[in-house]
Enzyme design. Structure first.
Site, PDB file in Angstrom:
ATOM      1  CB  SER A  81       0.489  -8.706  -3.158  1.00 25.22           C
ATOM      2  OG  SER A  81       1.070  -7.620  -2.500  1.00 25.22           O
ATOM      3  CG  ASN A  84      -0.231   0.933  -0.988  1.00 25.70           C
ATOM      4  OD1 ASN A  84       0.952   1.145  -1.212  1.00 25.70           O
ATOM      5  ND2 ASN A  84      -1.058   0.581  -1.950  1.00 25.70           N
ATOM      6  N   GLY A 107     -10.980  -1.508  -9.049  1.00 21.32           N
ATOM      7  CA  GLY A 107     -10.513  -2.122 -10.292  1.00 21.32           C
ATOM      8  C   GLY A 107     -10.859  -3.592 -10.384  1.00 21.32           C
ATOM      9  CG  ASP A 163       3.225  -6.374   0.610  1.00 21.17           C
ATOM     10  OD1 ASP A 163       4.461  -6.498   0.588  1.00 21.17           O
ATOM     11  OD2 ASP A 163       2.549  -6.230  -0.425  1.00 21.17           O
TER      12      ASP A 163
END
Length: 595
Positions: A117, A425, A553, A329
Protein backbone atom coordinates in the site's frame (compact mmCIF):
# COMPACT_ATOMS: atom_id res chain seq x y z
CA UNK A 1 -29.06 -34.76 13.08
CA UNK A 2 -27.96 -35.67 16.61
CA UNK A 3 -24.41 -36.05 15.27
CA UNK A 4 -24.49 -32.61 13.64
CA UNK A 5 -25.84 -31.09 16.86
CA UNK A 6 -23.14 -32.82 18.92
CA UNK A 7 -20.40 -31.57 16.60
CA UNK A 8 -21.77 -28.01 16.64
CA UNK A 9 -22.26 -27.95 20.42
CA UNK A 10 -18.74 -29.18 21.09
CA UNK A 11 -17.22 -27.06 18.28
CA UNK A 12 -15.37 -30.18 17.23
CA UNK A 13 -14.94 -32.41 14.20
CA UNK A 14 -17.71 -34.80 13.05
CA UNK A 15 -15.43 -37.79 13.66
CA UNK A 16 -14.82 -36.75 17.28
CA UNK A 17 -18.56 -36.10 17.70
CA UNK A 18 -19.30 -39.63 16.40
CA UNK A 19 -16.86 -41.13 18.86
CA UNK A 20 -18.64 -39.38 21.72
CA UNK A 21 -22.15 -40.16 20.47
CA UNK A 22 -21.72 -43.81 19.68
CA UNK A 23 -18.90 -45.66 21.42
CA UNK A 24 -16.56 -43.26 23.18
CA UNK A 25 -13.06 -42.42 21.91
CA UNK A 26 -11.29 -45.16 23.90
CA UNK A 27 -13.24 -47.91 22.07
CA UNK A 28 -12.53 -46.53 18.58
CA UNK A 29 -9.94 -48.59 16.67
CA UNK A 30 -7.75 -46.98 14.02
CA UNK A 31 -9.44 -49.05 11.33
CA UNK A 32 -12.86 -48.09 12.65
CA UNK A 33 -11.92 -44.44 12.58
CA UNK A 34 -10.74 -44.70 8.95
CA UNK A 35 -13.99 -46.42 7.98
CA UNK A 36 -16.02 -43.70 9.70
CA UNK A 37 -14.02 -40.95 7.94
CA UNK A 38 -14.75 -42.56 4.56
CA UNK A 39 -18.45 -42.79 5.42
CA UNK A 40 -18.63 -39.20 6.66
CA UNK A 41 -17.00 -37.86 3.48
CA UNK A 42 -20.05 -39.00 1.57
CA UNK A 43 -22.66 -37.20 3.65
CA UNK A 44 -20.77 -34.51 5.54
CA UNK A 45 -18.72 -32.51 3.02
CA UNK A 46 -16.90 -30.40 5.60
CA UNK A 47 -15.20 -33.39 7.24
CA UNK A 48 -11.49 -32.66 7.49
CA UNK A 49 -9.16 -35.38 6.25
CA UNK A 50 -6.27 -33.08 5.56
CA UNK A 51 -3.15 -35.04 6.39
CA UNK A 52 -3.93 -37.99 4.15
CA UNK A 53 -4.48 -35.67 1.14
CA UNK A 54 -1.26 -33.67 1.44
CA UNK A 55 1.80 -34.52 -0.66
CA UNK A 56 4.38 -34.34 2.13
CA UNK A 57 7.32 -34.72 -0.23
CA UNK A 58 6.24 -31.85 -2.49
CA UNK A 59 5.51 -29.64 0.53
CA UNK A 60 9.01 -30.26 1.99
CA UNK A 61 10.67 -29.76 -1.38
CA UNK A 62 8.94 -26.46 -2.18
CA UNK A 63 9.14 -25.17 1.37
CA UNK A 64 12.93 -25.61 1.22
CA UNK A 65 12.92 -23.34 -1.87
CA UNK A 66 11.20 -20.63 0.21
CA UNK A 67 13.10 -20.81 3.53
CA UNK A 68 12.08 -18.77 6.56
CA UNK A 69 14.78 -16.34 7.79
CA UNK A 70 16.01 -17.36 11.26
CA UNK A 71 14.43 -15.45 14.15
CA UNK A 72 11.89 -13.56 12.03
CA UNK A 73 8.41 -13.23 13.57
CA UNK A 74 5.55 -11.45 11.79
CA UNK A 75 1.94 -10.71 12.73
CA UNK A 76 -1.06 -10.71 10.36
CA UNK A 77 -3.08 -7.54 11.00
CA UNK A 78 -5.66 -5.39 9.21
CA UNK A 79 -3.09 -4.69 6.48
CA UNK A 80 -2.04 -8.36 6.26
CA UNK A 81 1.72 -8.88 6.49
CA UNK A 82 4.12 -6.01 5.79
CA UNK A 83 7.93 -6.08 5.95
CA UNK A 84 11.04 -5.48 3.88
CA UNK A 85 10.53 -7.31 0.57
CA UNK A 86 13.55 -9.57 1.03
CA UNK A 87 12.03 -11.01 4.24
CA UNK A 88 8.76 -12.10 2.64
CA UNK A 89 9.47 -14.96 0.22
CA UNK A 90 8.51 -17.71 2.72
CA UNK A 91 5.42 -15.73 3.81
CA UNK A 92 4.16 -15.49 0.23
CA UNK A 93 4.62 -19.25 -0.32
CA UNK A 94 2.78 -20.01 2.91
CA UNK A 95 -0.06 -17.58 2.20
CA UNK A 96 -0.51 -19.47 -1.09
CA UNK A 97 -0.95 -22.60 1.04
CA UNK A 98 -3.37 -20.80 3.38
CA UNK A 99 -5.46 -19.41 0.50
CA UNK A 100 -6.02 -22.97 -0.75
CA UNK A 101 -7.13 -24.10 2.75
CA UNK A 102 -9.43 -21.07 3.10
CA UNK A 103 -10.91 -21.67 -0.36
CA UNK A 104 -11.65 -25.31 0.48
CA UNK A 105 -13.10 -24.34 3.89
CA UNK A 106 -15.59 -21.83 2.46
CA UNK A 107 -15.96 -23.50 -0.97
CA UNK A 108 -15.34 -20.18 -2.72
CA UNK A 109 -12.65 -18.28 -4.59
CA UNK A 110 -10.21 -16.44 -2.31
CA UNK A 111 -8.01 -13.47 -3.29
CA UNK A 112 -4.34 -12.79 -2.57
CA UNK A 113 -3.00 -9.28 -3.10
CA UNK A 114 0.76 -8.65 -3.09
CA UNK A 115 1.16 -5.04 -1.95
CA UNK A 116 2.39 -2.85 0.88
CA UNK A 117 0.00 0.00 0.00
CA UNK A 118 1.43 3.36 1.14
CA UNK A 119 4.68 1.89 2.55
CA UNK A 120 8.05 2.73 0.93
CA UNK A 121 8.96 0.96 -2.32
CA UNK A 122 11.50 -1.32 -0.57
CA UNK A 123 8.71 -2.90 1.53
CA UNK A 124 6.12 -5.36 0.40
CA UNK A 125 3.21 -7.24 1.89
CA UNK A 126 0.37 -9.64 1.32
CA UNK A 127 -3.26 -9.84 2.31
CA UNK A 128 -6.00 -12.37 1.70
CA UNK A 129 -9.45 -11.45 0.40
CA UNK A 130 -12.53 -13.36 1.58
CA UNK A 131 -15.39 -14.50 -0.72
CA UNK A 132 -17.46 -11.30 -0.88
CA UNK A 133 -14.38 -9.12 -1.32
CA UNK A 134 -14.10 -8.43 2.40
CA UNK A 135 -11.03 -8.71 4.66
CA UNK A 136 -9.90 -12.15 5.81
CA UNK A 137 -12.04 -13.47 8.70
CA UNK A 138 -10.37 -12.66 12.07
CA UNK A 139 -10.20 -16.34 13.10
CA UNK A 140 -8.03 -17.00 10.04
CA UNK A 141 -5.68 -14.09 10.82
CA UNK A 142 -4.42 -16.29 13.67
CA UNK A 143 -3.83 -19.22 11.26
CA UNK A 144 -1.95 -16.87 8.91
CA UNK A 145 0.34 -15.77 11.75
CA UNK A 146 0.94 -19.38 12.88
CA UNK A 147 1.76 -20.52 9.36
CA UNK A 148 4.06 -17.58 8.60
CA UNK A 149 6.07 -18.09 11.80
CA UNK A 150 6.25 -21.91 11.76
CA UNK A 151 9.66 -23.56 11.48
CA UNK A 152 9.98 -25.68 8.35
CA UNK A 153 9.76 -29.01 10.16
CA UNK A 154 6.45 -27.89 11.78
CA UNK A 155 4.76 -26.77 8.56
CA UNK A 156 2.87 -29.99 7.77
CA UNK A 157 1.72 -30.36 11.37
CA UNK A 158 0.37 -26.80 11.48
CA UNK A 159 -1.45 -27.22 8.14
CA UNK A 160 -3.07 -30.39 9.52
CA UNK A 161 -4.10 -28.53 12.70
CA UNK A 162 -5.65 -25.71 10.67
CA UNK A 163 -7.55 -28.29 8.58
CA UNK A 164 -8.93 -29.91 11.71
CA UNK A 165 -9.82 -26.68 13.55
CA UNK A 166 -11.44 -25.07 10.50
CA UNK A 167 -13.09 -28.25 9.11
CA UNK A 168 -11.26 -27.91 5.79
CA UNK A 169 -12.54 -30.41 3.25
CA UNK A 170 -9.56 -31.37 1.11
CA UNK A 171 -11.85 -32.99 -1.48
CA UNK A 172 -13.22 -29.62 -2.54
CA UNK A 173 -11.52 -27.73 -5.37
CA UNK A 174 -9.61 -24.60 -4.42
CA UNK A 175 -9.65 -21.41 -6.49
CA UNK A 176 -7.45 -18.37 -5.84
CA UNK A 177 -7.28 -14.97 -7.61
CA UNK A 178 -3.89 -13.20 -7.44
CA UNK A 179 -3.05 -9.54 -7.97
CA UNK A 180 0.02 -7.41 -7.40
CA UNK A 181 1.13 -3.76 -7.29
CA UNK A 182 3.98 -2.13 -9.25
CA UNK A 183 6.82 -2.65 -6.72
CA UNK A 184 9.99 -4.15 -8.25
CA UNK A 185 9.68 -7.10 -5.82
CA UNK A 186 6.00 -7.88 -6.46
CA UNK A 187 6.29 -10.11 -9.53
CA UNK A 188 8.79 -12.51 -7.94
CA UNK A 189 6.82 -12.60 -4.67
CA UNK A 190 3.58 -13.38 -6.48
CA UNK A 191 5.38 -16.33 -8.10
CA UNK A 192 6.09 -17.61 -4.56
CA UNK A 193 2.34 -17.35 -3.86
CA UNK A 194 1.69 -19.46 -6.98
CA UNK A 195 4.16 -22.11 -5.72
CA UNK A 196 2.18 -22.37 -2.46
CA UNK A 197 -1.16 -22.66 -4.27
CA UNK A 198 0.19 -25.30 -6.65
CA UNK A 199 1.71 -27.52 -3.92
CA UNK A 200 -1.75 -28.06 -2.41
CA UNK A 201 -3.35 -28.57 -5.81
CA UNK A 202 -5.21 -25.25 -5.98
CA UNK A 203 -6.33 -23.57 -9.20
CA UNK A 204 -5.38 -19.91 -9.67
CA UNK A 205 -5.98 -16.95 -11.95
CA UNK A 206 -3.18 -14.37 -11.97
CA UNK A 207 -4.58 -10.91 -12.79
CA UNK A 208 -1.06 -9.44 -12.69
CA UNK A 209 -0.97 -5.68 -12.11
CA UNK A 210 -4.22 -4.48 -10.50
CA UNK A 211 -5.23 -2.07 -7.75
CA UNK A 212 -6.09 -3.72 -4.43
CA UNK A 213 -9.81 -2.75 -4.75
CA UNK A 214 -9.94 -4.25 -8.25
CA UNK A 215 -8.85 -7.63 -6.87
CA UNK A 216 -11.49 -7.39 -4.10
CA UNK A 217 -14.06 -6.59 -6.80
CA UNK A 218 -13.03 -9.59 -8.96
CA UNK A 219 -13.31 -11.99 -6.02
CA UNK A 220 -16.81 -10.72 -5.18
CA UNK A 221 -17.93 -10.95 -8.83
CA UNK A 222 -16.72 -14.55 -9.07
CA UNK A 223 -18.40 -15.67 -5.84
CA UNK A 224 -21.74 -14.00 -6.67
CA UNK A 225 -21.76 -15.78 -10.06
CA UNK A 226 -21.56 -12.44 -11.85
CA UNK A 227 -24.38 -10.77 -9.92
CA UNK A 228 -21.98 -8.08 -8.66
CA UNK A 229 -20.41 -7.70 -12.10
CA UNK A 230 -17.97 -9.35 -14.53
CA UNK A 231 -14.75 -10.61 -12.94
CA UNK A 232 -12.57 -8.82 -15.52
CA UNK A 233 -10.89 -5.41 -15.67
CA UNK A 234 -13.13 -4.51 -18.62
CA UNK A 235 -16.15 -5.48 -16.52
CA UNK A 236 -14.94 -3.19 -13.71
CA UNK A 237 -14.31 -0.26 -16.07
CA UNK A 238 -17.63 -0.70 -17.87
CA UNK A 239 -19.74 -0.99 -14.71
CA UNK A 240 -18.22 2.10 -13.07
CA UNK A 241 -18.11 4.29 -16.20
CA UNK A 242 -21.70 3.45 -17.20
CA UNK A 243 -23.02 4.42 -13.73
CA UNK A 244 -20.85 7.57 -13.72
CA UNK A 245 -22.09 8.71 -17.15
CA UNK A 246 -25.72 8.10 -16.17
CA UNK A 247 -25.19 10.30 -13.11
CA UNK A 248 -23.43 13.26 -14.70
CA UNK A 249 -26.01 13.36 -17.53
CA UNK A 250 -28.31 14.77 -14.84
CA UNK A 251 -25.89 17.51 -13.72
CA UNK A 252 -26.89 21.18 -14.27
CA UNK A 253 -23.81 21.96 -16.38
CA UNK A 254 -23.82 18.68 -18.33
CA UNK A 255 -22.18 19.11 -21.74
CA UNK A 256 -21.36 22.79 -21.14
CA UNK A 257 -17.95 22.77 -19.54
CA UNK A 258 -15.16 20.31 -19.06
CA UNK A 259 -14.38 19.17 -15.56
CA UNK A 260 -10.63 19.14 -14.93
CA UNK A 261 -9.09 17.08 -12.14
CA UNK A 262 -5.41 16.72 -11.31
CA UNK A 263 -4.53 13.32 -9.83
CA UNK A 264 -1.35 12.41 -7.94
CA UNK A 265 -1.01 8.65 -8.50
CA UNK A 266 1.76 8.11 -5.89
CA UNK A 267 3.97 6.62 -8.64
CA UNK A 268 1.86 3.50 -8.21
CA UNK A 269 -0.66 1.19 -9.85
CA UNK A 270 -3.38 3.89 -9.91
CA UNK A 271 -1.71 5.66 -12.85
CA UNK A 272 -1.63 2.49 -14.94
CA UNK A 273 -5.27 1.64 -14.28
CA UNK A 274 -6.58 5.21 -14.75
CA UNK A 275 -4.80 5.31 -18.13
CA UNK A 276 -6.59 2.08 -19.08
CA UNK A 277 -9.90 3.48 -17.88
CA UNK A 278 -9.61 6.91 -19.51
CA UNK A 279 -11.25 5.86 -22.83
CA UNK A 280 -14.35 4.87 -20.83
CA UNK A 281 -14.77 8.39 -19.35
CA UNK A 282 -17.17 10.92 -20.90
CA UNK A 283 -15.52 13.73 -22.88
CA UNK A 284 -16.59 16.33 -20.27
CA UNK A 285 -14.24 14.79 -17.71
CA UNK A 286 -10.57 15.52 -18.21
CA UNK A 287 -8.16 13.84 -15.81
CA UNK A 288 -4.51 14.87 -15.63
CA UNK A 289 -2.17 12.26 -14.14
CA UNK A 290 0.92 13.18 -12.11
CA UNK A 291 3.48 10.95 -10.37
CA UNK A 292 2.65 8.19 -12.82
CA UNK A 293 5.61 5.96 -11.92
CA UNK A 294 7.71 6.68 -15.00
CA UNK A 295 10.31 8.79 -13.18
CA UNK A 296 10.15 8.57 -9.38
CA UNK A 297 9.85 5.95 -6.64
CA UNK A 298 6.53 4.65 -5.32
CA UNK A 299 5.05 6.77 -2.48
CA UNK A 300 8.18 8.98 -2.30
CA UNK A 301 7.12 12.50 -1.25
CA UNK A 302 3.72 11.89 -2.82
CA UNK A 303 0.49 9.91 -2.43
CA UNK A 304 -2.52 10.21 -0.12
CA UNK A 305 -0.63 9.24 3.04
CA UNK A 306 2.13 11.81 2.43
CA UNK A 307 -0.39 14.59 1.74
CA UNK A 308 -2.51 13.73 4.80
CA UNK A 309 0.42 13.40 7.23
CA UNK A 310 2.43 16.41 6.02
CA UNK A 311 -0.59 18.61 5.16
CA UNK A 312 1.05 19.79 1.96
CA UNK A 313 0.85 19.02 -1.77
CA UNK A 314 2.86 16.15 -3.25
CA UNK A 315 6.06 16.68 -5.15
CA UNK A 316 5.58 16.68 -8.92
CA UNK A 317 2.11 18.26 -9.03
CA UNK A 318 1.89 21.90 -10.07
CA UNK A 319 -1.11 23.47 -8.29
CA UNK A 320 -2.75 26.68 -9.39
CA UNK A 321 -5.18 28.54 -7.09
CA UNK A 322 -8.58 26.84 -6.64
CA UNK A 323 -7.77 23.85 -8.86
CA UNK A 324 -9.32 20.59 -7.74
CA UNK A 325 -6.63 17.99 -7.00
CA UNK A 326 -6.57 14.56 -5.37
CA UNK A 327 -4.03 11.92 -4.35
CA UNK A 328 -4.26 8.12 -4.41
CA UNK A 329 -2.03 5.92 -2.28
CA UNK A 330 0.31 3.26 -3.68
CA UNK A 331 -2.31 0.54 -4.23
CA UNK A 332 -5.20 2.95 -4.93
CA UNK A 333 -7.45 2.13 -1.96
CA UNK A 334 -7.23 5.61 -0.37
CA UNK A 335 -7.99 9.07 -1.68
CA UNK A 336 -7.76 12.62 -0.34
CA UNK A 337 -8.67 15.88 -2.11
CA UNK A 338 -7.03 19.31 -1.72
CA UNK A 339 -6.61 22.76 -3.27
CA UNK A 340 -4.75 26.03 -2.79
CA UNK A 341 -6.78 29.19 -2.23
CA UNK A 342 -6.07 32.59 -3.83
CA UNK A 343 -3.59 33.44 -1.05
CA UNK A 344 -1.63 30.20 -1.65
CA UNK A 345 -2.90 28.51 1.53
CA UNK A 346 -3.17 24.70 1.26
CA UNK A 347 -6.54 23.10 2.14
CA UNK A 348 -6.79 19.33 2.73
CA UNK A 349 -10.13 17.54 2.26
CA UNK A 350 -9.69 14.21 4.01
CA UNK A 351 -11.81 11.09 4.57
CA UNK A 352 -14.04 12.85 7.13
CA UNK A 353 -15.11 15.50 4.60
CA UNK A 354 -15.54 12.86 1.88
CA UNK A 355 -17.87 10.90 4.18
CA UNK A 356 -19.78 14.12 4.94
CA UNK A 357 -20.25 15.03 1.25
CA UNK A 358 -21.51 11.53 0.44
CA UNK A 359 -23.81 11.55 3.50
CA UNK A 360 -25.36 14.92 2.56
CA UNK A 361 -26.06 13.62 -0.96
CA UNK A 362 -27.46 10.23 0.07
CA UNK A 363 -29.62 11.72 2.83
CA UNK A 364 -31.27 14.10 0.34
CA UNK A 365 -31.97 11.25 -2.08
CA UNK A 366 -33.34 8.94 0.62
CA UNK A 367 -35.69 11.72 1.73
CA UNK A 368 -36.89 12.16 -1.86
CA UNK A 369 -37.67 8.45 -2.38
CA UNK A 370 -39.67 8.56 0.87
CA UNK A 371 -38.39 5.27 2.27
CA UNK A 372 -37.61 4.72 5.94
CA UNK A 373 -34.13 3.34 5.27
CA UNK A 374 -31.74 3.59 8.21
CA UNK A 375 -28.53 5.45 7.39
CA UNK A 376 -25.47 5.91 9.62
CA UNK A 377 -21.82 7.04 9.41
CA UNK A 378 -19.04 4.98 10.99
CA UNK A 379 -15.84 6.71 12.10
CA UNK A 380 -12.78 6.03 14.25
CA UNK A 381 -11.42 8.12 17.12
CA UNK A 382 -9.19 9.91 14.58
CA UNK A 383 -12.19 11.56 12.91
CA UNK A 384 -12.10 15.31 13.39
CA UNK A 385 -14.50 16.46 16.13
CA UNK A 386 -16.02 19.06 13.78
CA UNK A 387 -17.08 16.35 11.32
CA UNK A 388 -18.78 14.33 14.05
CA UNK A 389 -20.60 17.42 15.35
CA UNK A 390 -21.74 18.43 11.83
CA UNK A 391 -23.06 14.96 11.00
CA UNK A 392 -24.90 14.52 14.30
CA UNK A 393 -26.14 18.05 14.99
CA UNK A 394 -26.65 19.63 11.55
CA UNK A 395 -27.25 16.68 9.24
CA UNK A 396 -28.96 14.61 11.97
CA UNK A 397 -27.25 11.40 10.85
CA UNK A 398 -26.24 8.92 13.58
CA UNK A 399 -22.47 8.48 13.99
CA UNK A 400 -20.83 5.36 15.44
CA UNK A 401 -17.21 5.21 16.58
CA UNK A 402 -15.25 1.95 16.30
CA UNK A 403 -11.66 0.79 16.78
CA UNK A 404 -9.08 1.79 14.18
CA UNK A 405 -8.88 -0.63 11.25
CA UNK A 406 -10.98 -1.01 8.12
CA UNK A 407 -12.37 -4.38 9.20
CA UNK A 408 -14.02 -2.75 12.26
CA UNK A 409 -15.58 0.05 10.20
CA UNK A 410 -16.80 -2.33 7.48
CA UNK A 411 -18.33 -4.71 10.02
CA UNK A 412 -20.23 -1.90 11.81
CA UNK A 413 -21.44 -0.35 8.52
CA UNK A 414 -23.09 -3.68 7.62
CA UNK A 415 -25.61 -3.13 10.45
CA UNK A 416 -27.47 -0.36 8.54
CA UNK A 417 -29.53 -0.05 5.37
CA UNK A 418 -26.96 2.51 4.22
CA UNK A 419 -23.63 2.54 6.06
CA UNK A 420 -21.07 5.22 5.13
CA UNK A 421 -17.58 4.65 6.49
CA UNK A 422 -14.31 6.47 5.98
CA UNK A 423 -11.12 6.74 7.94
CA UNK A 424 -9.62 10.22 8.09
CA UNK A 425 -6.76 8.88 5.92
CA UNK A 426 -9.17 8.59 2.97
CA UNK A 427 -9.95 4.88 3.03
CA UNK A 428 -13.67 4.17 2.91
CA UNK A 429 -16.81 3.27 1.01
CA UNK A 430 -20.60 2.95 1.36
CA UNK A 431 -22.47 -0.30 2.05
CA UNK A 432 -26.09 -0.90 1.05
CA UNK A 433 -28.01 -3.75 2.68
CA UNK A 434 -29.51 -6.32 0.33
CA UNK A 435 -33.01 -5.18 1.36
CA UNK A 436 -32.19 -1.50 0.69
CA UNK A 437 -30.65 -2.28 -2.69
CA UNK A 438 -33.62 -4.41 -3.76
CA UNK A 439 -36.06 -1.67 -2.69
CA UNK A 440 -34.13 1.08 -4.50
CA UNK A 441 -33.87 -0.92 -7.75
CA UNK A 442 -37.59 -1.74 -7.55
CA UNK A 443 -38.51 1.95 -7.09
CA UNK A 444 -36.26 2.96 -10.01
CA UNK A 445 -38.29 0.64 -12.25
CA UNK A 446 -41.85 0.79 -10.88
CA UNK A 447 -42.38 4.05 -8.94
CA UNK A 448 -45.16 6.12 -10.55
CA UNK A 449 -44.18 9.46 -8.96
CA UNK A 450 -41.62 11.06 -11.31
CA UNK A 451 -39.52 12.77 -8.60
CA UNK A 452 -39.32 9.63 -6.46
CA UNK A 453 -38.47 7.44 -9.46
CA UNK A 454 -35.70 9.80 -10.64
CA UNK A 455 -34.22 9.95 -7.12
CA UNK A 456 -34.30 6.14 -6.98
CA UNK A 457 -32.50 5.98 -10.35
CA UNK A 458 -29.74 8.25 -9.02
CA UNK A 459 -29.43 6.01 -5.96
CA UNK A 460 -29.31 2.94 -8.19
CA UNK A 461 -26.44 4.42 -10.20
CA UNK A 462 -24.64 5.35 -6.97
CA UNK A 463 -24.94 1.70 -5.84
CA UNK A 464 -23.32 0.61 -9.12
CA UNK A 465 -20.60 3.28 -8.97
CA UNK A 466 -19.55 2.49 -5.40
CA UNK A 467 -17.19 -0.45 -4.84
CA UNK A 468 -18.89 -1.93 -1.78
CA UNK A 469 -16.20 -4.55 -1.19
CA UNK A 470 -13.55 -2.13 0.11
CA UNK A 471 -12.31 1.48 -0.09
CA UNK A 472 -11.44 2.20 -3.74
CA UNK A 473 -9.73 5.44 -4.81
CA UNK A 474 -10.97 5.18 -8.42
CA UNK A 475 -14.58 4.48 -7.44
CA UNK A 476 -14.55 7.06 -4.61
CA UNK A 477 -13.11 9.70 -6.97
CA UNK A 478 -15.92 9.11 -9.48
CA UNK A 479 -18.54 9.22 -6.70
CA UNK A 480 -17.13 12.56 -5.48
CA UNK A 481 -16.90 14.02 -9.00
CA UNK A 482 -20.50 12.97 -9.72
CA UNK A 483 -21.82 14.52 -6.49
CA UNK A 484 -19.94 17.80 -7.03
CA UNK A 485 -21.31 17.97 -10.61
CA UNK A 486 -24.89 17.10 -9.60
CA UNK A 487 -24.93 19.59 -6.71
CA UNK A 488 -23.04 22.26 -8.68
CA UNK A 489 -20.46 22.55 -5.89
CA UNK A 490 -16.92 23.88 -6.18
CA UNK A 491 -14.15 22.30 -4.13
CA UNK A 492 -14.11 25.45 -1.94
CA UNK A 493 -17.84 25.19 -1.21
CA UNK A 494 -17.40 21.55 -0.25
CA UNK A 495 -14.52 22.46 2.05
CA UNK A 496 -16.63 25.19 3.71
CA UNK A 497 -19.32 22.73 4.90
CA UNK A 498 -17.54 22.75 8.28
CA UNK A 499 -14.13 23.88 9.57
CA UNK A 500 -11.79 21.22 10.91
CA UNK A 501 -10.57 21.63 14.46
CA UNK A 502 -6.77 22.04 14.49
CA UNK A 503 -5.13 18.73 15.40
CA UNK A 504 -1.79 17.01 15.82
CA UNK A 505 -0.62 13.41 15.48
CA UNK A 506 2.51 12.32 17.34
CA UNK A 507 4.14 9.04 18.29
CA UNK A 508 6.30 8.00 21.24
CA UNK A 509 8.70 5.06 21.15
CA UNK A 510 8.20 2.70 24.11
CA UNK A 511 9.87 -0.50 25.33
CA UNK A 512 6.64 -2.51 24.98
CA UNK A 513 3.47 -1.15 23.35
CA UNK A 514 1.37 -3.77 25.18
CA UNK A 515 1.55 -1.71 28.40
CA UNK A 516 -1.15 0.48 26.82
CA UNK A 517 -4.62 -1.06 26.92
CA UNK A 518 -7.66 0.91 25.74
CA UNK A 519 -11.45 0.78 25.72
CA UNK A 520 -14.35 2.84 24.27
CA UNK A 521 -13.17 2.46 20.64
CA UNK A 522 -9.60 3.30 21.76
CA UNK A 523 -10.62 6.68 23.20
CA UNK A 524 -9.91 5.76 26.85
CA UNK A 525 -6.69 4.27 28.28
CA UNK A 526 -7.17 1.53 30.91
CA UNK A 527 -3.46 1.00 31.52
CA UNK A 528 -0.90 2.03 32.64
CA UNK A 529 -2.43 3.32 35.90
CA UNK A 530 -2.76 7.09 36.07
CA UNK A 531 -2.35 7.78 32.34
CA UNK A 532 -6.02 8.44 31.53
CA UNK A 533 -6.39 10.68 34.60
CA UNK A 534 -3.38 12.69 33.41
CA UNK A 535 -4.83 13.00 29.88
CA UNK A 536 -8.21 14.13 31.32
CA UNK A 537 -6.50 16.84 33.37
CA UNK A 538 -4.51 18.09 30.37
CA UNK A 539 -7.58 18.18 28.10
CA UNK A 540 -9.43 20.41 30.60
CA UNK A 541 -6.87 23.18 30.03
CA UNK A 542 -7.95 23.84 26.41
CA UNK A 543 -11.18 24.76 24.60
CA UNK A 544 -12.92 22.27 22.25
CA UNK A 545 -10.16 19.82 23.05
CA UNK A 546 -9.79 16.06 23.24
CA UNK A 547 -6.87 13.65 23.16
CA UNK A 548 -6.34 9.91 23.16
CA UNK A 549 -3.49 7.42 22.93
CA UNK A 550 -3.36 3.96 21.36
CA UNK A 551 -0.64 1.39 20.77
CA UNK A 552 0.53 0.85 17.20
CA UNK A 553 -0.56 -2.43 15.67
CA UNK A 554 2.84 -3.05 14.08
CA UNK A 555 5.66 -1.46 16.10
CA UNK A 556 6.60 -0.51 19.67
CA UNK A 557 5.26 3.03 19.51
CA UNK A 558 2.25 4.72 21.07
CA UNK A 559 0.25 7.02 18.78
CA UNK A 560 -1.09 10.28 20.19
CA UNK A 561 -3.92 12.37 18.76
CA UNK A 562 -4.93 15.78 20.07
CA UNK A 563 -7.27 18.51 18.84
CA UNK A 564 -8.16 21.92 20.24
CA UNK A 565 -9.50 25.35 19.29
CA UNK A 566 -6.14 26.58 17.89
CA UNK A 567 -3.17 24.86 16.26
CA UNK A 568 -0.90 26.12 19.03
CA UNK A 569 -3.14 24.57 21.68
CA UNK A 570 -3.47 21.29 19.74
CA UNK A 571 0.34 21.12 19.42
CA UNK A 572 0.90 21.90 23.10
CA UNK A 573 -1.73 19.37 24.22
CA UNK A 574 -0.24 16.67 21.98
CA UNK A 575 3.24 17.36 23.38
CA UNK A 576 2.02 17.28 27.00
CA UNK A 577 0.21 13.97 26.40
CA UNK A 578 3.33 12.54 24.72
CA UNK A 579 5.37 13.42 27.83
CA UNK A 580 2.79 11.67 30.03
CA UNK A 581 3.06 8.56 27.82
CA UNK A 582 6.88 8.71 27.90
CA UNK A 583 6.98 8.86 31.71
CA UNK A 584 4.10 6.48 32.52
CA UNK A 585 4.36 3.91 29.70
CA UNK A 586 8.10 3.22 29.52
CA UNK A 587 9.31 5.67 26.89
CA UNK A 588 12.61 4.97 25.12
CA UNK A 589 15.36 7.42 24.20
CA UNK A 590 15.21 11.13 24.93
CA UNK A 591 11.91 12.65 26.14
CA UNK A 592 9.64 14.16 23.42
CA UNK A 593 10.57 17.72 22.48
CA UNK A 594 8.05 20.56 22.03
CA UNK A 595 6.71 20.95 18.47
Amino acid sequence: MALRAAAAAAATSPVEAAERCWVGPEAFSRAGRRLLESFLRLWWPSTSVCASEMDSGALKKYSALHPKPAGLTLQYGTAGFRAKAEQLDHVMFRMGLLAVLRSKAVVSTIGIMVTASHNPEEDNGVKLVDPLGEMLHPSWEEYATQLANAEEQELEKIITEICQKAAVNQHKDASVFIGRDTRPSSEKLSQSVIDGISVLGGQYHDYGLVTTPQLHYMVCCRNTQGQYGKATLEGYYEKLSKAFMELIKQSPSSGESQRHLKIDCANGIGALKLSEMEPYFPKEVLIHLYNDGTKEKLNHLCGADFVKVHQKPPRGLDMKPNERCCSFDGDADRIVYYYKDATGHFHLIDGDKIATLISIFLKELLAKVGQTLKMAVVQTAYANGSSTRYLEETLKVPVHCVKTGVKHLHHKAQEFDVGVYFEANGHGTVLFSKAAETKIRQLAKEEKDDEKREAAKVLENMIDLINQTVGDAVSDMLVIEAILALKGLTVQQWDAVYTDLPNRLLKVEVADRRVIDTTDAERHALTPPGLQEKIDALVKKYKLSRAFVRPSGTEDVVRIYAEADTQENADTLAHEVSLAVYHLAGGKGTPPQPI
